[in-house]
Design a protein around this motif. Sequence first.
Motif: not given
Length: 79
Positions: A15, A62, A64, A67
């Motif tokens: 990130p 995170y 999926d 976030w």
Amino acid sequence: MSVTARMDEDGHVRPLSIQWYDGKTYPIDEVKSARRASSRKVGGDGICYTVRIGSNVTYLYYEDPRWFVEEIVPDAPPA
């Protein structure tokens, strides 16, 4: 909230910045660690990044495809 991240050729995600709900963008100065973990405050399971933004250290998750950050919510005043 949105996150800008870079994925390298090995599939590792890093990130780079967080754009908060008010539109302000905060660059991530350092990724201290990344590990699979669950958020104790909001549940879910994914990759937990311990990040430093300025002098503040926080947890960025995170899961999926989303976030999220564990936000600090003040305690309600006693009734």
